[in-house]
Scaffold this motif. Structure first.
Motif, PDB file in Angstrom:
ATOM      1  N   THR A  22       0.838  -1.346   0.038  1.00 45.63           N
ATOM      2  CA  THR A  22       0.074  -0.048  -0.054  1.00 45.63           C
ATOM      3  C   THR A  22       0.800   1.363  -0.072  1.00 45.63           C
ATOM      4  O   THR A  22       0.520   2.228  -0.771  1.00 45.63           O
ATOM      5  CB  THR A  22      -0.876   0.083   1.039  1.00 45.63           C
ATOM      6  OG1 THR A  22      -1.691  -1.050   1.270  1.00 45.63           O
ATOM      7  CG2 THR A  22      -1.675   1.095   1.222  1.00 45.63           C
ATOM      8  N   GLY A  23       2.009   1.325   0.812  1.00 44.35           N
ATOM      9  CA  GLY A  23       2.829   2.265   0.579  1.00 44.35           C
ATOM     10  C   GLY A  23       4.182   1.942   0.645  1.00 44.35           C
ATOM     11  O   GLY A  23       4.466   1.010   0.494  1.00 44.35           O
ATOM     12  N   LEU A  24       5.096   3.080   0.187  1.00 41.73           N
ATOM     13  CA  LEU A  24       6.209   2.736  -0.304  1.00 41.73           C
ATOM     14  C   LEU A  24       6.642   1.860  -1.447  1.00 41.73           C
ATOM     15  O   LEU A  24       7.130   1.012  -1.622  1.00 41.73           O
ATOM     16  CB  LEU A  24       7.503   2.596   0.858  1.00 41.73           C
ATOM     17  CG  LEU A  24       7.603   3.098   2.223  1.00 41.73           C
ATOM     18  CD1 LEU A  24       8.120   2.793   3.005  1.00 41.73           C
ATOM     19  CD2 LEU A  24       8.099   4.537   1.623  1.00 41.73           C
ATOM     20  N   ARG A  25       5.418   2.027  -2.213  1.00 38.69           N
ATOM     21  CA  ARG A  25       5.453   0.911  -3.359  1.00 38.69           C
ATOM     22  C   ARG A  25       6.198   1.093  -4.175  1.00 38.69           C
ATOM     23  O   ARG A  25       6.625  -0.097  -4.900  1.00 38.69           O
ATOM     24  CB  ARG A  25       3.810   1.416  -4.059  1.00 38.69           C
ATOM     25  CG  ARG A  25       2.509   1.125  -3.430  1.00 38.69           C
ATOM     26  CD  ARG A  25       1.579   1.511  -4.239  1.00 38.69           C
ATOM     27  NE  ARG A  25       1.611   1.104  -5.722  1.00 38.69           N
ATOM     28  CZ  ARG A  25       0.949  -0.126  -5.950  1.00 38.69           C
ATOM     29  NH1 ARG A  25       0.508  -1.002  -4.918  1.00 38.69           N
ATOM     30  NH2 ARG A  25       1.123  -0.664  -7.087  1.00 38.69           N
ATOM     31  N   GLY A  26       7.091   2.146  -4.499  1.00 32.39           N
ATOM     32  CA  GLY A  26       8.260   1.914  -5.294  1.00 32.39           C
ATOM     33  C   GLY A  26       9.517   1.451  -4.820  1.00 32.39           C
ATOM     34  O   GLY A  26      10.687   1.649  -5.391  1.00 32.39           O
ATOM     35  N   THR A  27       9.785   1.039  -3.590  1.00 32.18           N
ATOM     36  CA  THR A  27      10.766   0.277  -2.991  1.00 32.18           C
ATOM     37  C   THR A  27      11.414  -1.007  -3.467  1.00 32.18           C
ATOM     38  O   THR A  27      12.532  -1.437  -3.225  1.00 32.18           O
ATOM     39  CB  THR A  27      10.720   0.436  -1.405  1.00 32.18           C
ATOM     40  OG1 THR A  27       9.863  -0.213  -1.313  1.00 32.18           O
ATOM     41  CG2 THR A  27      10.793   1.913  -0.830  1.00 32.18           C
ATOM     42  N   GLY A  28      10.406  -1.876  -4.192  1.00 33.18           N
ATOM     43  CA  GLY A  28      10.949  -3.025  -4.374  1.00 33.18           C
ATOM     44  C   GLY A  28      11.585  -3.799  -3.409  1.00 33.18           C
ATOM     45  O   GLY A  28      12.564  -4.660  -3.549  1.00 33.18           O
ATOM     46  N   SER A  29      10.792  -3.993  -2.314  1.00 31.37           N
ATOM     47  CA  SER A  29      11.158  -4.680  -1.117  1.00 31.37           C
ATOM     48  C   SER A  29      10.720  -6.010  -1.264  1.00 31.37           C
ATOM     49  O   SER A  29      10.045  -6.455  -0.349  1.00 31.37           O
ATOM     50  CB  SER A  29      10.633  -3.970   0.001  1.00 31.37           C
ATOM     51  OG  SER A  29      11.111  -2.353   0.260  1.00 31.37           O
ATOM     52  N   ASN A  30      11.536  -6.644  -2.250  1.00 31.75           N
ATOM     53  CA  ASN A  30      11.037  -8.170  -2.347  1.00 31.75           C
ATOM     54  C   ASN A  30      11.836  -9.188  -1.289  1.00 31.75           C
ATOM     55  O   ASN A  30      12.677  -8.889  -0.436  1.00 31.75           O
ATOM     56  CB  ASN A  30      11.399  -8.531  -3.908  1.00 31.75           C
ATOM     57  CG  ASN A  30      10.587  -7.829  -4.901  1.00 31.75           C
ATOM     58  OD1 ASN A  30       9.457  -7.914  -4.657  1.00 31.75           O
ATOM     59  ND2 ASN A  30      11.118  -7.309  -5.892  1.00 31.75           N
ATOM     60  N   ASP A  31      11.353 -10.465  -1.278  1.00 27.77           N
ATOM     61  CA  ASP A  31      12.154 -11.413  -0.681  1.00 27.77           C
ATOM     62  C   ASP A  31      13.375 -12.063  -1.433  1.00 27.77           C
ATOM     63  O   ASP A  31      13.382 -11.882  -2.438  1.00 27.77           O
ATOM     64  CB  ASP A  31      10.917 -12.614  -0.311  1.00 27.77           C
ATOM     65  CG  ASP A  31       9.689 -12.228   0.551  1.00 27.77           C
ATOM     66  OD1 ASP A  31       9.470 -11.048   0.786  1.00 27.77           O
ATOM     67  OD2 ASP A  31       9.074 -13.287   0.817  1.00 27.77           O
ATOM     68  N   VAL A  32      14.030 -12.664  -0.440  1.00 22.61           N
ATOM     69  CA  VAL A  32      15.150 -13.245  -0.622  1.00 22.61           C
ATOM     70  C   VAL A  32      15.309 -14.609  -0.196  1.00 22.61           C
ATOM     71  O   VAL A  32      15.011 -14.643   0.998  1.00 22.61           O
ATOM     72  CB  VAL A  32      16.608 -12.355  -0.349  1.00 22.61           C
ATOM     73  CG1 VAL A  32      17.600 -12.999  -0.245  1.00 22.61           C
ATOM     74  CG2 VAL A  32      16.513 -11.004  -1.093  1.00 22.61           C
ATOM     75  N   GLN A  33      16.014 -15.562  -0.795  1.00 24.84           N
ATOM     76  CA  GLN A  33      15.851 -16.972  -0.238  1.00 24.84           C
ATOM     77  C   GLN A  33      17.226 -17.452  -0.599  1.00 24.84           C
ATOM     78  O   GLN A  33      17.918 -17.269  -1.635  1.00 24.84           O
ATOM     79  CB  GLN A  33      14.811 -18.024  -0.930  1.00 24.84           C
ATOM     80  CG  GLN A  33      14.980 -19.156  -0.426  1.00 24.84           C
ATOM     81  CD  GLN A  33      13.759 -19.976  -1.099  1.00 24.84           C
ATOM     82  OE1 GLN A  33      12.797 -19.508  -1.390  1.00 24.84           O
ATOM     83  NE2 GLN A  33      13.714 -21.358  -0.965  1.00 24.84           N
ATOM     84  N   VAL A  34      17.737 -18.182   0.370  1.00 21.51           N
ATOM     85  CA  VAL A  34      19.208 -18.710   0.387  1.00 21.51           C
ATOM     86  C   VAL A  34      19.069 -20.078   0.874  1.00 21.51           C
ATOM     87  O   VAL A  34      18.456 -20.401   1.951  1.00 21.51           O
ATOM     88  CB  VAL A  34      20.285 -17.990   1.260  1.00 21.51           C
ATOM     89  CG1 VAL A  34      21.599 -18.431   1.398  1.00 21.51           C
ATOM     90  CG2 VAL A  34      20.357 -16.633   0.923  1.00 21.51           C
ATOM     91  N   THR A  35      19.578 -20.930   0.100  1.00 20.82           N
ATOM     92  CA  THR A  35      19.530 -22.601   0.443  1.00 20.82           C
ATOM     93  C   THR A  35      20.999 -22.850   0.358  1.00 20.82           C
ATOM     94  O   THR A  35      21.802 -23.169  -0.402  1.00 20.82           O
ATOM     95  CB  THR A  35      18.902 -23.194  -0.571  1.00 20.82           C
ATOM     96  OG1 THR A  35      17.604 -22.957  -0.900  1.00 20.82           O
ATOM     97  CG2 THR A  35      18.725 -24.831  -0.132  1.00 20.82           C
ATOM     98  N   ASP A  36      21.540 -23.212   1.733  1.00 23.64           N
ATOM     99  CA  ASP A  36      22.867 -23.933   2.021  1.00 23.64           C
ATOM    100  C   ASP A  36      24.127 -23.223   1.163  1.00 23.64           C
ATOM    101  O   ASP A  36      24.849 -23.647   0.781  1.00 23.64           O
ATOM    102  CB  ASP A  36      22.680 -25.432   1.771  1.00 23.64           C
ATOM    103  CG  ASP A  36      21.817 -26.287   2.579  1.00 23.64           C
ATOM    104  OD1 ASP A  36      21.475 -25.797   3.689  1.00 23.64           O
ATOM    105  OD2 ASP A  36      21.445 -27.257   2.051  1.00 23.64           O
TER     106      ASP A  36
END
Length: 408
Positions: free
Chosen positions: A200-214
């Motif tokens: 809804t807010g800070l829509r332009g920040t591209g604050s996506n998830d990050v995944q790391v495996t071993d």
């Protein structure tokens, strides 16, 4: 745009490098009009437009806290608040990503020199994302380093970054020996990005998830949170400036507090400019002649000015203490967290007050007010600005109880 409160004068910056400070502040202000023009597109993209990232690079703003030995400006810490304040008056999403990514150059300077060389030796302009949510990761010690796995949310600006600082808990298999909080520096080849940022807010920040495996992370590409609590750090051998001896997580709110400040200042300035000329829809009375309008301007400006004073004073004072070799005690650290949360809450209150005072005009998506309102509350939702959490911990310490914040 008529500025009611305004940003700091360059002469109020503490320490050396005031000329560089003035230059960087001027460059941030110069971007404000174009950031306002791009704000809708930034929201539509859900990340910063490439041209905005290039503007920030060209202005040198990402590198304001980076050591001079690798081409950075090495400005005093307060410059982070002041530049975010300026950019936030154009677009809070841009300011948020600027402040996040600029602060990671500051933090990298505290890692072992080998880590600094691995990143800046290839490209001193490179960008570093982060997610400092420790329970999101699990790491175990192995020969020469650590094996890290986890899934971290809220990695702002990650798509533009070559590296990422990820927080994790390090524990033995049975956790009988307790846990350690540690930061891990990974290249983008070692993690995947999940496109999750629909906010809804800070829509332009591209604050996506990050995944790391071993992923294997060498020892020198990590740093213990305990080494960032104030005083000497692993990187201090090559970066002796007191800037790099500050308590990182005690100052955590001030990385982003300028975003809320700039957003509130822009909202206030816009409201004043409209009130100067607007007449009531119902009786054609001039809005600026109403006492209620005048009182709301006074209250919102008082909250914004007070927030700026708190933020800047604390940042200037803590660096002055560091230059004297003083490391803040736990009471001082929890006060920094308390004040940082309180100051941003003041900014959010100011925006909410003006949003309500604007009536139906505030509802139109074509205007800036609805974005400023959404962004203010998005900023305030960050854990660093949760006053219940910061206030409770401050109260505990004042009462002689142990701190519950393990990062301090």
């Amino acid at each position: 745009m008529v500025q009611v409160g305004g940003g700091p004068d360059a002469a109020t910056a503490a320490g050396p490098g005031s000329d560089s400070y003035s230059v960087m502040i001027a460059r941030a202000w110069a971007l404000v009009p174009v950031l306002r023009e791009r704000a809708s597109r930034t929201e539509d993209l859900r990340r910063l437009p490439p041209e905005t990232e290039r503007d920030l690079h060209d202005a040198g703003l990402f590198r304001i806290l980076q050591p001079r030995r690798v081409g950075g400006s090495e400005l005093d810490y307060v410059a982070l608040v002041d530049c975010a304040d300026a950019l936030g008056q154009g677009d809070a999403s841009v300011s948020w990503n600027f402040a996040n990514l600029a602060s990671h150059h500051w933090m990298l300077a505290m890692f072992a020199p080998e880590a600094q060389n691995a990143v800046w030796g290839k490209d001193p302009d490179t960008l570093i994302a982060s997610s400092f949510i420790f329970p999101a990761g699990r790491a175990r010690k192995v020969d020469g380093g650590y094996i890290l796995s986890g899934h971290w949310p809220f990695s702002s600006g990650v798509e533009a970054c070559e590296w990422n600082m990820l927080a994790s808990i390090v524990a033995s298999d049975d956790e009988a020996d307790g846990v350690e909080y540690r930061l891990f520096l990974l290249n983008k080849l070692d993690y995947s990005v999940k496109d999750t940022w629909n906010a809804t807010g800070l829509r332009g920040t591209g604050s996506n998830d990050v995944q790391v495996t071993d992923a294997f992370v060498p020892e020198h590409m990590t740093v213990a949170v305990a080494d960032l609590a104030g005083g000497p750090t692993p990187g201090g051998i090559v970066n002796p400036n007191a800037l790099y001896a500050l308590p990182v997580f005690s100052l955590f709110p001030y990385v982003l507090s300028g975003v809320g400040l700039g957003n509130a200042q822009a909202c206030l300035d816009d409201y004043v400019e409209i009130a100067r000329h607007r007449a009531s829809t119902y009786n054609r009375a001039k809005i600026g002649d109403l006492q209620s309008t005048q009182i709301k301007i006074a209250e919102a400006s008082a909250k914004t000015d007070a927030a700026r004073l708190i933020m800047r004073t604390n940042c200037i004072d803590v660096l002055a203490d560091a230059r004297r070799g003083h490391i803040p005690n736990m009471a001082a650290k929890t006060k920094l967290r308390r004040d940082g949360a309180f100051a941003v809450n003041l900014c959010t209150d100011a925006v909410s007050l003006l949003f309500t005072a604007s009536g139906a005009r505030s509802l139109f998506t074509s205007g800036t007010l609805q974005r400023q309102f959404r962004d203010a509350h998005a900023v305030n939702s960050h854990l660093a600005f949760n006053f219940d959490a910061a206030g409770t911990n401050y109260g505990r310490v004042v009462l002689g109880l142990p701190s519950e914040n393990l990062t301090l």
